[in-house]
Design a protein around this motif. Structure first.
Motif, PDB file in Angstrom:
ATOM      1  N   ASP A  64      -2.258   4.919 -11.595  1.00  0.00           N
ATOM      2  CA  ASP A  64      -3.669   5.323 -11.509  1.00  0.00           C
ATOM      3  C   ASP A  64      -3.825   6.603 -10.696  1.00  0.00           C
ATOM      4  O   ASP A  64      -4.624   7.483 -11.034  1.00  0.00           O
ATOM      5  CB  ASP A  64      -4.510   4.217 -10.863  1.00  0.00           C
ATOM      6  CG  ASP A  64      -4.721   3.031 -11.781  1.00  0.00           C
ATOM      7  OD1 ASP A  64      -4.365   3.129 -12.973  1.00  0.00           O
ATOM      8  OD2 ASP A  64      -5.235   2.003 -11.305  1.00  0.00           O
ATOM      9  N   ARG A  65      -3.063   6.709  -9.619  1.00  0.00           N
ATOM     10  CA  ARG A  65      -3.177   7.863  -8.725  1.00  0.00           C
ATOM     11  C   ARG A  65      -2.679   9.140  -9.399  1.00  0.00           C
ATOM     12  O   ARG A  65      -3.060  10.249  -9.005  1.00  0.00           O
ATOM     13  CB  ARG A  65      -2.365   7.603  -7.441  1.00  0.00           C
ATOM     14  CG  ARG A  65      -2.634   8.589  -6.321  1.00  0.00           C
ATOM     15  CD  ARG A  65      -1.874   8.192  -5.071  1.00  0.00           C
ATOM     16  NE  ARG A  65      -0.439   8.253  -5.238  1.00  0.00           N
ATOM     17  CZ  ARG A  65       0.296   9.355  -5.040  1.00  0.00           C
ATOM     18  NH1 ARG A  65      -0.286  10.470  -4.680  1.00  0.00           N
ATOM     19  NH2 ARG A  65       1.594   9.329  -5.204  1.00  0.00           N
TER      20      ARG A  65
ATOM     21  N   TYR B  35      -9.346   9.596  -9.845  1.00  0.00           N
ATOM     22  CA  TYR B  35      -8.226  10.468  -9.470  1.00  0.00           C
ATOM     23  C   TYR B  35      -8.131  11.674 -10.408  1.00  0.00           C
ATOM     24  O   TYR B  35      -7.832  12.792  -9.958  1.00  0.00           O
ATOM     25  CB  TYR B  35      -6.914   9.691  -9.489  1.00  0.00           C
ATOM     26  CG  TYR B  35      -6.669   8.853  -8.250  1.00  0.00           C
ATOM     27  CD1 TYR B  35      -6.549   9.449  -7.002  1.00  0.00           C
ATOM     28  CD2 TYR B  35      -6.546   7.472  -8.336  1.00  0.00           C
ATOM     29  CE1 TYR B  35      -6.313   8.690  -5.865  1.00  0.00           C
ATOM     30  CE2 TYR B  35      -6.321   6.701  -7.200  1.00  0.00           C
ATOM     31  CZ  TYR B  35      -6.201   7.311  -5.962  1.00  0.00           C
ATOM     32  OH  TYR B  35      -5.981   6.557  -4.840  1.00  0.00           O
TER      33      TYR B  35
ATOM     34  N   THR C  57     -10.907   3.712 -11.162  1.00  0.00           N
ATOM     35  CA  THR C  57     -10.073   4.280 -10.094  1.00  0.00           C
ATOM     36  C   THR C  57      -9.208   5.414 -10.627  1.00  0.00           C
ATOM     37  O   THR C  57      -9.131   6.502 -10.034  1.00  0.00           O
ATOM     38  CB  THR C  57      -9.184   3.200  -9.468  1.00  0.00           C
ATOM     39  OG1 THR C  57     -10.008   2.167  -8.913  1.00  0.00           O
ATOM     40  CG2 THR C  57      -8.303   3.783  -8.365  1.00  0.00           C
ATOM     41  N   ALA C  58      -8.555   5.172 -11.760  1.00  0.00           N
ATOM     42  CA  ALA C  58      -7.694   6.194 -12.360  1.00  0.00           C
ATOM     43  C   ALA C  58      -8.507   7.415 -12.781  1.00  0.00           C
ATOM     44  O   ALA C  58      -8.078   8.562 -12.598  1.00  0.00           O
ATOM     45  CB  ALA C  58      -6.951   5.616 -13.556  1.00  0.00           C
TER      46      ALA C  58
ATOM     47  N   GLN D 182       0.831  -1.204   0.000  1.00  0.00           N
ATOM     48  CA  GLN D 182       0.000   0.000   0.000  1.00  0.00           C
ATOM     49  C   GLN D 182       0.864   1.252   0.000  1.00  0.00           C
ATOM     50  O   GLN D 182       0.562   2.236  -0.696  1.00  0.00           O
ATOM     51  CB  GLN D 182      -0.935  -0.001   1.212  1.00  0.00           C
ATOM     52  CG  GLN D 182      -2.133  -0.929   1.067  1.00  0.00           C
ATOM     53  CD  GLN D 182      -3.007  -0.948   2.312  1.00  0.00           C
ATOM     54  OE1 GLN D 182      -2.593  -0.505   3.389  1.00  0.00           O
ATOM     55  NE2 GLN D 182      -4.214  -1.472   2.173  1.00  0.00           N
TER      56      GLN D 182
ATOM     57  N   GLN E 268       2.309   1.570  -3.517  1.00  0.00           N
ATOM     58  CA  GLN E 268       1.317   2.009  -4.487  1.00  0.00           C
ATOM     59  C   GLN E 268       0.966   3.478  -4.305  1.00  0.00           C
ATOM     60  O   GLN E 268       0.718   4.191  -5.277  1.00  0.00           O
ATOM     61  CB  GLN E 268       0.059   1.146  -4.388  1.00  0.00           C
ATOM     62  CG  GLN E 268       0.264  -0.267  -4.916  1.00  0.00           C
ATOM     63  CD  GLN E 268      -0.952  -1.146  -4.722  1.00  0.00           C
ATOM     64  OE1 GLN E 268      -1.765  -0.905  -3.838  1.00  0.00           O
ATOM     65  NE2 GLN E 268      -1.084  -2.165  -5.554  1.00  0.00           N
ATOM     66  N   PHE E 269       0.937   3.948  -3.071  1.00  0.00           N
ATOM     67  CA  PHE E 269       0.611   5.351  -2.831  1.00  0.00           C
ATOM     68  C   PHE E 269       1.618   6.269  -3.524  1.00  0.00           C
ATOM     69  O   PHE E 269       1.269   7.320  -4.048  1.00  0.00           O
ATOM     70  CB  PHE E 269       0.593   5.650  -1.328  1.00  0.00           C
ATOM     71  CG  PHE E 269       0.239   7.076  -1.013  1.00  0.00           C
ATOM     72  CD1 PHE E 269      -1.072   7.514  -1.062  1.00  0.00           C
ATOM     73  CD2 PHE E 269       1.237   7.992  -0.688  1.00  0.00           C
ATOM     74  CE1 PHE E 269      -1.392   8.837  -0.798  1.00  0.00           C
ATOM     75  CE2 PHE E 269       0.925   9.314  -0.421  1.00  0.00           C
ATOM     76  CZ  PHE E 269      -0.393   9.741  -0.462  1.00  0.00           C
TER      77      PHE E 269
ATOM     78  N   ASN F 116      -3.103   9.834 -12.682  1.00  0.00           N
ATOM     79  CA  ASN F 116      -3.822  10.034 -13.938  1.00  0.00           C
ATOM     80  C   ASN F 116      -4.362  11.461 -14.028  1.00  0.00           C
ATOM     81  O   ASN F 116      -4.834  12.025 -13.046  1.00  0.00           O
ATOM     82  CB  ASN F 116      -4.978   9.036 -14.036  1.00  0.00           C
ATOM     83  CG  ASN F 116      -5.725   9.138 -15.354  1.00  0.00           C
ATOM     84  OD1 ASN F 116      -5.117   9.324 -16.409  1.00  0.00           O
ATOM     85  ND2 ASN F 116      -7.037   9.032 -15.291  1.00  0.00           N
TER      86      ASN F 116
ATOM     87  N   ASP G 124       1.825   4.371  -7.880  1.00  0.00           N
ATOM     88  CA  ASP G 124       0.714   3.839  -8.649  1.00  0.00           C
ATOM     89  C   ASP G 124       0.338   4.808  -9.771  1.00  0.00           C
ATOM     90  O   ASP G 124      -0.076   5.937  -9.505  1.00  0.00           O
ATOM     91  CB  ASP G 124      -0.483   3.613  -7.729  1.00  0.00           C
ATOM     92  CG  ASP G 124      -1.665   3.000  -8.453  1.00  0.00           C
ATOM     93  OD1 ASP G 124      -1.508   2.621  -9.632  1.00  0.00           O
ATOM     94  OD2 ASP G 124      -2.749   2.904  -7.850  1.00  0.00           O
TER      95      ASP G 124
END
Length: 325
Positions: A273-274, A301, A297-298, A264, A267-268, A276, A271
């Motif tokens: 997606d975060r 964000y 998810t992306a 986690q 990924q924070f 995007n 990632d």
């Protein structure tokens, strides 16, 4: 319309944002025949959110294969055209799109217009580095750029990052294959000369790709072809490392809960997606490009990043900074 994954992805992202942000209102632009059934199928628990999600019917959709002149002249009732027109007419604060980058740039220039004195917009977004975040522009709006255009990207990038960080001395570098003087393409060398000659810029010269990820500058300027390869290569390496890291952790003596906490944290920071959502910088309004392949998810964000830009009045502040330089 949700990019490659379709309107269902857009709806999932919209509902997630509306649930988390009670003051947010969204306009969902697209063919009513395709979108209305999805709204009708929304879970009863989320039905109250639909009061802040307004459907705007569009009879046409911009396809990736469409010629730009066809889009400009014959697709004025497309979802992308109407969404941008809402921003141009002051009926929306911003537009988020997962559609064609070329079409989005062309329609944005046509409808929202450029800031005075600037030739072309650039996609600008932050990427993670060893010591923080770095703003990269252009990330794909222009496959090639002149020295003058790269210089203008530097001006726009410093204005944006200075505004976000509230620090006028953010560092700016130009992406190149080497840091020595006289290296690189003609347009890169021309941009280097223009950037060095501008005393208002905190320009520190060339930077190589590996140095970007080492955190050696706050802002990196490049053409869209180079920038797109830079970020997509970074995303690919990040995903590969995350997968291998996770596999190694799974084989370790760590408990599952410990592995989850470590992943986690990873990924924070890394990632894709975060991260995007790229700001189309240089326009007189706020337009954000989501990856066409973005999942819900992306896309969530990207919408939330856009909301942050709106609340900070970034477009207005940027316009004032550029106009009164």
């Amino acid at each position: 319309m949700g990019g490659d994954l379709g309107p269902k992805t857009s709806l999932e992202a919209a509902l997630a944002c509306l649930e988390r942000h009670p003051r947010l209102t969204l306009l969902w632009v697209g063919p009513e025949s395709a979108l209305a059934p999805l709204l009708a199928a929304v879970d009863e628990r989320q039905t109250p959110l639909l009061k802040r999600l307004h459907l705007v019917d569009a009879s046409q959709v911009v396809e990736k294969s469409d010629d730009l002149m066809v889009i400009l002249r014959q697709k004025q009732d497309s979802s992308m055209y109407l969404a941008l027109a809402l921003v141009a007419d002051g009926k929306a604060h911003a537009c988020v799109s997962g559609g064609s980058s070329a079409a989005l740039m062309a329609l944005s220039r046509h409808l929202i217009k450029m800031l005075p004195g600037y030739e072309r917009p650039a996609f600008a977004s932050h990427i993670p580095t060893r010591i923080g975040m770095c703003l990269v522009l252009d990330m794909g709006a222009n496959l090639s750029s002149s020295g003058e255009q790269l210089y203008q990207f530097g001006q726009l990038g410093q204005a944006l990052e200075s505004s976000l960080q509230r620090n006028p001395q953010v560092s700016l570098k130009l992406l190149n294959i080497a840091t020595e003087a006289g290296t690189g393409q003609d347009q890169v060398q021309a941009a280097d000369a223009l950037l060095r000659a501008d005393p208002k810029l905190n320009y520190l010269g060339y930077v190589e790709p590996q140095e970007v990820f080492d955190g050696q500058t706050d802002i990196v300027v490049c053409d869209g072809y180079t920038g797109n390869i830079l970020i997509k290569s970074g995303e690919g390496v990040s995903k590969m490392l995350a997968q291998r890291f996770n596999e190694d952790l799974q084989r370790s003596d760590l408990m599952p809960a410990q592995v989850e906490r470590i992943m986690q944290a990873w990924q924070f920071q890394f990632d894709p997606d975060r991260l995007n959502g790229a700001f189309l910088l240089g326009l007189q309004g706020l337009v954000v490009k989501s990856h066409s392949y973005a999942n819900s998810t992306a896309l969530t964000y990207a919408i939330e990043a856009t909301q942050d830009y709106v609340e900070m009045q970034v477009a207005k502040r940027l316009q004032n900074d550029i106009t009164f330089e």
